[in-house]
Design a protein around this motif. Structure first.
Motif, PDB file in Angstrom:
ATOM      1  N   TYR A   1       0.860  -1.193   0.000  1.00 39.07           N
ATOM      2  CA  TYR A   1       0.000   0.000   0.000  1.00 39.07           C
ATOM      3  C   TYR A   1       0.894   1.240   0.000  1.00 39.07           C
ATOM      4  O   TYR A   1       1.047   1.932   1.002  1.00 39.07           O
ATOM      5  N   THR A   2       1.497   1.507  -1.142  1.00 41.00           N
ATOM      6  CA  THR A   2       2.513   2.556  -1.244  1.00 41.00           C
ATOM      7  C   THR A   2       1.952   3.927  -1.596  1.00 41.00           C
ATOM      8  O   THR A   2       2.651   4.922  -1.497  1.00 41.00           O
TER       9      THR A   2
ATOM     10  N   SER B   1     -11.290  14.414  24.691  1.00 40.05           N
ATOM     11  CA  SER B   1     -10.671  15.085  25.830  1.00 40.05           C
ATOM     12  C   SER B   1      -9.160  15.240  25.671  1.00 40.05           C
ATOM     13  O   SER B   1      -8.567  16.144  26.249  1.00 40.05           O
ATOM     14  N   ASP B   2      -8.511  14.380  24.904  1.00 40.06           N
ATOM     15  CA  ASP B   2      -7.063  14.449  24.683  1.00 40.06           C
ATOM     16  C   ASP B   2      -6.762  13.975  23.259  1.00 40.06           C
ATOM     17  O   ASP B   2      -6.264  12.869  23.051  1.00 40.06           O
ATOM     18  N   PRO B   3      -7.053  14.815  22.251  1.00 39.57           N
ATOM     19  CA  PRO B   3      -6.924  14.369  20.856  1.00 39.57           C
ATOM     20  C   PRO B   3      -5.479  14.406  20.350  1.00 39.57           C
ATOM     21  O   PRO B   3      -5.061  15.337  19.676  1.00 39.57           O
ATOM     22  N   HIS B   4      -4.727  13.375  20.716  1.00 31.62           N
ATOM     23  CA  HIS B   4      -3.329  13.251  20.283  1.00 31.62           C
ATOM     24  C   HIS B   4      -3.162  11.940  19.534  1.00 31.62           C
ATOM     25  O   HIS B   4      -3.751  10.930  19.892  1.00 31.62           O
ATOM     26  N   LEU B   5      -2.314  11.972  18.499  1.00 28.80           N
ATOM     27  CA  LEU B   5      -2.007  10.775  17.722  1.00 28.80           C
ATOM     28  C   LEU B   5      -0.594  10.936  17.171  1.00 28.80           C
ATOM     29  O   LEU B   5      -0.205  12.037  16.782  1.00 28.80           O
ATOM     30  N   PRO B   6       0.201   9.870  17.105  1.00 34.59           N
ATOM     31  CA  PRO B   6       1.531   9.990  16.507  1.00 34.59           C
ATOM     32  C   PRO B   6       1.424  10.370  15.032  1.00 34.59           C
ATOM     33  O   PRO B   6       0.525   9.928  14.322  1.00 34.59           O
ATOM     34  N   SER B   7       2.348  11.179  14.576  1.00 33.03           N
ATOM     35  CA  SER B   7       2.352  11.630  13.185  1.00 33.03           C
ATOM     36  C   SER B   7       2.750  10.503  12.239  1.00 33.03           C
ATOM     37  O   SER B   7       3.623   9.692  12.541  1.00 33.03           O
ATOM     38  N   ALA B   8       2.110  10.484  11.081  1.00 32.59           N
ATOM     39  CA  ALA B   8       2.420   9.491  10.050  1.00 32.59           C
ATOM     40  C   ALA B   8       3.350  10.043   8.971  1.00 32.59           C
ATOM     41  O   ALA B   8       3.607   9.386   7.969  1.00 32.59           O
ATOM     42  N   VAL B   9       3.883  11.248   9.175  1.00 32.75           N
ATOM     43  CA  VAL B   9       4.743  11.874   8.174  1.00 32.75           C
ATOM     44  C   VAL B   9       6.003  11.053   7.931  1.00 32.75           C
ATOM     45  O   VAL B   9       6.507  11.001   6.807  1.00 32.75           O
ATOM     46  N   GLY B  10       6.507  10.365   8.956  1.00 29.88           N
ATOM     47  CA  GLY B  10       7.684   9.518   8.774  1.00 29.88           C
ATOM     48  C   GLY B  10       7.408   8.291   7.919  1.00 29.88           C
ATOM     49  O   GLY B  10       8.334   7.689   7.369  1.00 29.88           O
ATOM     50  N   VAL B  11       6.154   7.921   7.775  1.00 29.43           N
ATOM     51  CA  VAL B  11       5.767   6.766   6.962  1.00 29.43           C
ATOM     52  C   VAL B  11       5.378   7.213   5.555  1.00 29.43           C
ATOM     53  O   VAL B  11       5.838   6.662   4.560  1.00 29.43           O
ATOM     54  N   PHE B  12       4.535   8.222   5.480  1.00 27.17           N
ATOM     55  CA  PHE B  12       4.085   8.789   4.207  1.00 27.17           C
ATOM     56  C   PHE B  12       4.307  10.299   4.259  1.00 27.17           C
ATOM     57  O   PHE B  12       3.640  11.000   5.024  1.00 27.17           O
ATOM     58  N   ARG B  13       5.224  10.813   3.453  1.00 31.09           N
ATOM     59  CA  ARG B  13       5.495  12.249   3.468  1.00 31.09           C
ATOM     60  C   ARG B  13       4.267  13.060   3.093  1.00 31.09           C
ATOM     61  O   ARG B  13       4.093  14.190   3.533  1.00 31.09           O
ATOM     62  N   GLY B  14       3.386  12.479   2.298  1.00 29.94           N
ATOM     63  CA  GLY B  14       2.168  13.171   1.891  1.00 29.94           C
ATOM     64  C   GLY B  14       1.202  13.430   3.029  1.00 29.94           C
ATOM     65  O   GLY B  14       0.261  14.206   2.891  1.00 29.94           O
TER      66      GLY B  14
END
Length: 173
Positions: free
Chosen positions: A37-38, A77-90
């Motif tokens: 899934y590129t 209440s705490d809307p945080h998620l790790p960034s996916a930029v390191g996986v998909f630059r887009g």
């Protein structure tokens, strides 16, 4: 752990969806990228009141011609998620837009700053609890919904269904 162990896979209307835990978000996206899934299509938020948001990413496998919707649920209440930029630059632009419009913070994002709204804008306009300033400053002209104008529901001309001869009686009969 494999994708099957970390995600709940479902099919609906011909689309495949993988629901993952927030802690597995980046790991599952990485595994999917490495398994074909590129193509990263888009990422956005979905407000799911009263307590949660979904963050949704759409991926495509160009060799296998397969689409996959990956989503995770995060608390309002705490809307945080790790960034996916390191996986998909887009994902960079999409995460910035989701941050601005929904207030979801993507931890580890290289440049998480407002993207579309004017400087000094307060609030997150795609949240369902966001109050439109135009409605506060000036009343909406006319009815907001059918029947709200105080004149009753709008009337429509009665018609017979297609193919029914006109001499079969009135439409209300």
């Amino acid at each position: 752990m494999s994708l099957v162990e970390r995600a709940e896979i479902s099919e609906s209307y011909g689309e495949t969806t993988a629901d993952v835990a927030p802690g597995d978000w980046v790991g599952v996206l990485t595994e999917l990228r490495d398994s074909g899934y590129t193509f990263f299509d888009w990422l956005t938020g979905v407000d799911d009141p009263p307590e949660d948001f979904f963050v949704v990413a759409h991926l495509y496998d160009p060799v296998g011609c397969r689409r996959l919707l990956v989503r995770t649920r995060i608390p309002r209440s705490d809307p945080h998620l790790p960034s996916a930029v390191g996986v998909f630059r887009g994902a960079d632009w999409h995460e910035r837009e989701t941050y601005e419009m929904f207030g979801v913070t993507f931890d580890g994002h290289p440049h998480l700053v407002p993207l579309l709204l004017p400087d000094g804008f307060e609030g997150h306009p795609l949240r369902k609890d966001f109050i439109l300033a135009a409605r506060v400053a000036k009343a909406w002209p006319g009815a907001k919904e059918p029947g709200e104008s105080g004149h009753g529901a709008p009337s429509r001309r009665k018609t017979l269904p297609p193919g029914v001869p006109a001499d079969w009686g009135p439409p209300d009969a």
